[in-house]
Design a protein around this motif. Structure first.
Motif, PDB file in Angstrom:
ATOM      1  N   LEU A   1      40.391 -36.089  25.335  1.00  0.00           N
ATOM      2  CA  LEU A   1      40.733 -35.068  26.400  1.00  0.00           C
ATOM      3  C   LEU A   1      41.995 -35.423  27.177  1.00  0.00           C
ATOM      4  O   LEU A   1      42.831 -34.352  27.289  1.00  0.00           O
ATOM      5  CB  LEU A   1      39.674 -34.919  27.613  1.00  0.00           C
ATOM      6  CG  LEU A   1      38.247 -34.605  26.903  1.00  0.00           C
ATOM      7  CD1 LEU A   1      37.277 -34.563  28.021  1.00  0.00           C
ATOM      8  CD2 LEU A   1      38.303 -33.358  26.413  1.00  0.00           C
ATOM      9  N   GLN A   2      42.455 -36.514  27.489  1.00  0.00           N
ATOM     10  CA  GLN A   2      43.742 -36.761  28.085  1.00  0.00           C
ATOM     11  C   GLN A   2      44.690 -36.551  26.975  1.00  0.00           C
ATOM     12  O   GLN A   2      45.956 -35.808  27.392  1.00  0.00           O
ATOM     13  CB  GLN A   2      43.912 -38.112  28.423  1.00  0.00           C
ATOM     14  CG  GLN A   2      45.404 -38.344  29.028  1.00  0.00           C
ATOM     15  CD  GLN A   2      45.367 -39.876  29.611  1.00  0.00           C
ATOM     16  OE1 GLN A   2      44.745 -40.734  29.122  1.00  0.00           O
ATOM     17  NE2 GLN A   2      46.299 -40.122  30.575  1.00  0.00           N
ATOM     18  N   LYS A   3      44.811 -36.880  25.820  1.00  0.00           N
ATOM     19  CA  LYS A   3      45.624 -36.648  24.646  1.00  0.00           C
ATOM     20  C   LYS A   3      45.766 -35.165  24.442  1.00  0.00           C
ATOM     21  O   LYS A   3      46.919 -34.829  24.068  1.00  0.00           O
ATOM     22  CB  LYS A   3      45.180 -37.532  23.335  1.00  0.00           C
ATOM     23  CG  LYS A   3      46.238 -37.414  22.393  1.00  0.00           C
ATOM     24  CD  LYS A   3      45.776 -38.246  21.042  1.00  0.00           C
ATOM     25  CE  LYS A   3      46.637 -38.024  19.805  1.00  0.00           C
ATOM     26  NZ  LYS A   3      46.145 -38.802  18.604  1.00  0.00           N
ATOM     27  N   LEU A   4      44.417 -34.503  24.430  1.00  0.00           N
ATOM     28  CA  LEU A   4      44.390 -33.053  24.174  1.00  0.00           C
ATOM     29  C   LEU A   4      45.402 -32.404  25.156  1.00  0.00           C
ATOM     30  O   LEU A   4      46.300 -31.496  24.641  1.00  0.00           O
ATOM     31  CB  LEU A   4      43.198 -32.493  24.168  1.00  0.00           C
ATOM     32  CG  LEU A   4      42.911 -31.107  23.517  1.00  0.00           C
ATOM     33  CD1 LEU A   4      43.228 -30.919  22.138  1.00  0.00           C
ATOM     34  CD2 LEU A   4      41.634 -30.587  24.167  1.00  0.00           C
ATOM     35  N   GLY A   5      45.527 -32.958  26.390  1.00  0.00           N
ATOM     36  CA  GLY A   5      46.304 -32.015  27.258  1.00  0.00           C
ATOM     37  C   GLY A   5      45.232 -31.618  28.738  1.00  0.00           C
ATOM     38  O   GLY A   5      45.921 -31.050  29.536  1.00  0.00           O
ATOM     39  N   VAL A   6      44.016 -31.901  28.501  1.00  0.00           N
ATOM     40  CA  VAL A   6      43.237 -31.308  29.565  1.00  0.00           C
ATOM     41  C   VAL A   6      43.644 -31.927  31.029  1.00  0.00           C
ATOM     42  O   VAL A   6      44.037 -33.175  31.029  1.00  0.00           O
ATOM     43  CB  VAL A   6      41.708 -31.368  29.372  1.00  0.00           C
ATOM     44  CG1 VAL A   6      40.748 -31.261  30.267  1.00  0.00           C
ATOM     45  CG2 VAL A   6      41.591 -30.625  27.976  1.00  0.00           C
ATOM     46  N   THR A   7      43.524 -30.934  32.332  1.00  0.00           N
ATOM     47  CA  THR A   7      43.919 -31.808  33.178  1.00  0.00           C
ATOM     48  C   THR A   7      42.625 -31.660  34.399  1.00  0.00           C
ATOM     49  O   THR A   7      42.739 -31.940  35.385  1.00  0.00           O
ATOM     50  CB  THR A   7      44.972 -30.931  33.913  1.00  0.00           C
ATOM     51  OG1 THR A   7      44.910 -29.603  33.998  1.00  0.00           O
ATOM     52  CG2 THR A   7      46.314 -31.234  33.249  1.00  0.00           C
ATOM     53  N   GLN A   8      41.521 -30.708  34.012  1.00  0.00           N
ATOM     54  CA  GLN A   8      40.486 -30.524  34.802  1.00  0.00           C
ATOM     55  C   GLN A   8      39.303 -30.533  33.971  1.00  0.00           C
ATOM     56  O   GLN A   8      39.463 -29.821  32.780  1.00  0.00           O
ATOM     57  CB  GLN A   8      40.477 -29.351  35.545  1.00  0.00           C
ATOM     58  CG  GLN A   8      41.790 -29.136  36.616  1.00  0.00           C
ATOM     59  CD  GLN A   8      41.610 -30.091  37.885  1.00  0.00           C
ATOM     60  OE1 GLN A   8      40.166 -30.447  38.011  1.00  0.00           O
ATOM     61  NE2 GLN A   8      42.483 -30.481  38.491  1.00  0.00           N
ATOM     62  N   LEU A   9      38.170 -30.893  34.322  1.00  0.00           N
ATOM     63  CA  LEU A   9      36.671 -30.867  33.624  1.00  0.00           C
ATOM     64  C   LEU A   9      36.093 -29.870  34.191  1.00  0.00           C
ATOM     65  O   LEU A   9      35.677 -30.061  35.530  1.00  0.00           O
ATOM     66  CB  LEU A   9      36.084 -32.130  33.323  1.00  0.00           C
ATOM     67  CG  LEU A   9      36.679 -32.943  32.368  1.00  0.00           C
ATOM     68  CD1 LEU A   9      35.998 -34.353  31.957  1.00  0.00           C
ATOM     69  CD2 LEU A   9      37.083 -32.316  30.850  1.00  0.00           C
ATOM     70  N   TRP A  10      35.089 -28.721  33.826  1.00  0.00           N
ATOM     71  CA  TRP A  10      34.020 -27.928  34.255  1.00  0.00           C
ATOM     72  C   TRP A  10      32.935 -28.567  33.544  1.00  0.00           C
ATOM     73  O   TRP A  10      33.053 -27.709  32.332  1.00  0.00           O
ATOM     74  CB  TRP A  10      34.720 -26.548  34.514  1.00  0.00           C
ATOM     75  CG  TRP A  10      33.443 -25.785  34.434  1.00  0.00           C
ATOM     76  CD1 TRP A  10      32.277 -25.784  34.874  1.00  0.00           C
ATOM     77  CD2 TRP A  10      33.525 -24.142  34.214  1.00  0.00           C
ATOM     78  NE1 TRP A  10      31.565 -24.677  35.067  1.00  0.00           N
ATOM     79  CE2 TRP A  10      32.282 -23.636  34.391  1.00  0.00           C
ATOM     80  CE3 TRP A  10      34.754 -23.417  33.826  1.00  0.00           C
ATOM     81  CZ2 TRP A  10      32.150 -22.291  34.215  1.00  0.00           C
ATOM     82  CZ3 TRP A  10      34.384 -21.982  33.641  1.00  0.00           C
ATOM     83  CH2 TRP A  10      33.047 -21.432  33.854  1.00  0.00           C
ATOM     84  N   LEU A  11      31.781 -29.152  33.989  1.00  0.00           N
ATOM     85  CA  LEU A  11      30.801 -29.207  33.302  1.00  0.00           C
ATOM     86  C   LEU A  11      29.808 -27.796  33.852  1.00  0.00           C
ATOM     87  O   LEU A  11      29.497 -27.658  34.982  1.00  0.00           O
ATOM     88  CB  LEU A  11      30.121 -30.528  33.718  1.00  0.00           C
ATOM     89  CG  LEU A  11      30.644 -31.779  32.819  1.00  0.00           C
ATOM     90  CD1 LEU A  11      32.095 -31.894  32.986  1.00  0.00           C
ATOM     91  CD2 LEU A  11      29.750 -32.920  33.482  1.00  0.00           C
ATOM     92  N   THR A  12      29.153 -27.411  32.938  1.00  0.00           N
ATOM     93  CA  THR A  12      27.904 -26.532  33.449  1.00  0.00           C
ATOM     94  C   THR A  12      26.813 -27.260  34.075  1.00  0.00           C
ATOM     95  O   THR A  12      26.710 -28.671  33.756  1.00  0.00           O
ATOM     96  CB  THR A  12      27.231 -25.696  32.244  1.00  0.00           C
ATOM     97  OG1 THR A  12      26.967 -26.711  31.276  1.00  0.00           O
ATOM     98  CG2 THR A  12      28.242 -24.738  31.543  1.00  0.00           C
TER      99      THR A  12
END
Length: 614
Positions: free
Chosen positions: A171-182
């Motif tokens: 996820l870091q490599k993809l470029g994500v900066t926040q996670l929203w989990l249902t």
């Protein structure tokens, strides 16, 4: 040492709560140094109302009163915690000799100054049960109503928090900066429990997902990867297997006296009644008090004890799990006076925090009503910082699927964004192409890779906070079925026996690799682009199948051209001089080539062109 003491105190209390003869306290602990000095502890045990409680003296903490209800199994302790109070294990004793300890902890440094998610972020939305199974041992938990059933579209597939922890490098490599989990909270329901929205314990992570400690570990490790945590909270309803259905804290805890009445008390979903100056009180109540389904009873937030419970629950999770944001499910269905108080309490405690509310309407006049700063005709004042931009989502899908004309195609996106004058802060809207409740963007765009890449390029470069649904980067698809279990498809590589793996790239098609690379490029550009983070948006009226706009900051200008045409275009830049100025050259984000801005640019067919001017 503070962390060890925190864990010991919480573990002691959690262990005590597992004893059916022990007192259950909610919230399980609290902290000193909070902005609000008031704390209400809900105690639950058979006939606990008969007990007369006293607090052993502790400097700065006072038991001011005890509230009893029509149910003798509950008592509410009202405490004042002064700013000079120190961390301790508070001791409560009853005159009959019963006692319990209550952890009062130290806050993490600068907790109240935490930064919420903002327009520089990309939020990655995950349904945990369908993302990655990191711990096979918790797929089925003895004593819980629903076991794992990976072959069933509506069953539990085994994804969990450990799987998300394991995926953090990806996820870091993809470029994500926040996670929203249902919601990962306990959903001990007999069926369809995987989605998370029928909560049976507001303070406990579902054991099939992991544990409270593991969720906190996810938050800490995500932070080490530059990723924040957004928690999905449900204020409107809960699961019918919750103990409140058989042991309500008050007679008015659940709307319509806790009776679905075979659908007679179902919500009308008529959200416009909240703003409608002509709406009847009957219609307003049918919307806000009505239940979604029989298995999701509707909470009565007008009940002050429940309102306090929900406010404290949100603050508890922010402190406990070090959250950077909250997403509120079915926002407008809750009592609107309560929502004003709930958002104000949280934003007072955390002034730089962020909360996004789900108001599922394509009408920005209705959605904007809820955003903080909006001056409403009825005098309603909200403290909700952000709302979801369903108008733009709907317009984008239509624009890419329709032929171009004066009132179809890109003009719908242009008009949707032109309605930003209705919002106090359009830069704080959550923009998205799809989510867990709708068909995937690749499906909606007729499995067209080029259109899907244009859609995501637009959403990742326009104004607002970007949200992307898990698997969009590898073109997850539900073309054959609109069933939610198929929309929430298993992520490739997250489960045993899959032939493709998005984490490693093994077995992906050329189209999937192409999409994954495009998303990686866009997300990592967003992470370091001042123009995307806080730049002004200037867009131009679409023409000839091309929608164009600029994001402008002092340090950088980004030009975006979205070309729907099946042929390449030599595109004059004369109309864009107001945003190009004296600049003669830009860099193409996707090719890294230098592009002249003197006269025209060449736009590839069915493509997004992103040019960077430093």
């Amino acid at each position: 040492m503070k962390s060890l003491m925190h864990t010991f105190l919480l573990s002691t209390l959690f262990g005590m709560c597992l004893n059916v003869n022990a007192i259950t306290a909610s919230p399980q602990n609290w902290w000193v140094g909070m902005q609000s000095q008031q704390l209400q502890i809900m105690l639950h045990k058979a006939n606990i109302a008969k007990q007369q409680w006293q607090l052993e003296p502790h400097a700065g903490v006072e038991l001011t009163s005890i509230t009893h209800t029509d149910n003798p199994n509950y008592a509410f302790l009202n405490l004042t915690i002064n700013p000079d109070a120190k961390p301790a294990s508070l001791i409560f004793k009853s005159k009959s000799g019963e006692r319990f300890e209550y952890p009062l902890l130290a806050r993490e440094k600068n907790s109240s100054q935490r930064k919420g998610f903002n327009s520089s972020d990309t939020i990655y939305l995950i349904n945990p049960d369908r993302f990655a199974n990191g711990d096979n041992s918790n797929d089925t938990i003895q004593g819980m109503l629903e076991a794992a059933n990976p072959q069933e579209r509506g069953g539990r597939h085994g994804g969990d928090i450990q799987g998300i922890i394991d995926a953090l490098p990806y996820l870091q490599k993809l470029g994500v900066t926040q996670l929203w989990l249902t919601p990962p909270l306990e959903n001990d329901m007999p069926s369809y429990s995987y989605h998370g929205y029928a909560i049976t314990d507001f303070y406990t992570i579902d054991p099939r997902m992991g544990s409270n400690e593991l969720y906190r570990e996810l938050s800490a490790k995500a932070k080490q990867h530059g990723i924040g945590m957004v928690m999905d909270l449900v204020l409107n309803h809960f699961g019918s297997e919750h103990e409140w259905m058989t042991d309500k804290p008050t007679a008015d805890w659940i709307n319509f006296n806790g009776d679905f009445a075979n659908g007679k008390h179902a919500t009308s979903h008529a959200r416009q009644t909240i703003q409608d100056p002509h709406a009847s009180e009957f219609d307003k109540r049918q919307f806000s008090d009505g239940w979604f389904v029989a298995t999701m009873p509707d909470l009565n937030q007008r009940q002050p004890l429940l309102a306090t419970y929900l406010i404290q629950n949100a603050i508890w999770w922010i402190e406990y799990a070090d959250l950077s944001g909250i997403r509120v499910d079915t926002y407008s269905y809750s009592d609107k006076a309560f929502l004003a108080n709930w958002t104000k309490a949280i934003m007072t405690e955390y002034p730089d925090f962020n909360i996004v509310g789900e108001e599922w309407t394509s009408n920005p006049a209705i959605a904007s009503y809820w955003q903080a700063g909006k001056v409403n005709n009825d005098g309603y004042t909200s403290s909700l910082p952000s709302v979801m931009d369903f108008s733009l989502q709907e317009a984008l899908i239509q624009a890419l699927n329709e032929d171009e004309s004066w009132n179809t195609g890109w003009v719908k996106v242009y008009q949707s964004i032109a309605n930003d004058f209705l919002y106090p802060n359009p830069d704080n809207l959550l923009v998205f192409a799809d989510n867990h409740d709708m068909s995937r963007v690749f499906t909606e765009l007729e499995q067209d890779l080029d259109k899907t890449k244009m859609a995501m390029a637009m959403l990742l470069t326009t104004r607002g906070i970007a949200q992307m649904y898990y698997g969009t980067e590898v073109l997850l698809d539900n073309t054959d079925s609109n069933d939610h279990g198929d929309i929430r498809i298993d992520f490739p590589g997250g489960f045993k026996g899959q032939t493709s793996n998005a984490f490693t790239g093994q077995g992906l098609s050329d189209e999937q690799r192409d999409m994954q690379q495009a998303i990686t490029t866009l997300l990592n550009f967003r992470k370091q682009s001042p123009a995307i983070a806080h730049g002004k948006l200037t867009h131009f009226s679409p023409k000839a199948g091309i929608y164009s706009y600029a994001r402008i900051s002092d340090q950088q200008t980004v030009l975006v051209f979205l070309n729907k045409n099946s042929a390449a275009k030599s595109w004059s830049l004369a109309y864009m001089q107001e945003v190009i100025g004296q600049h003669k050259q830009a860099i193409n984000l996707f090719t890294n080539q230098a592009i002249s801005l003197i006269d025209t640019v060449t736009l590839a067919p069915k493509s997004a062109t992103v040019l960077i001017i430093e």
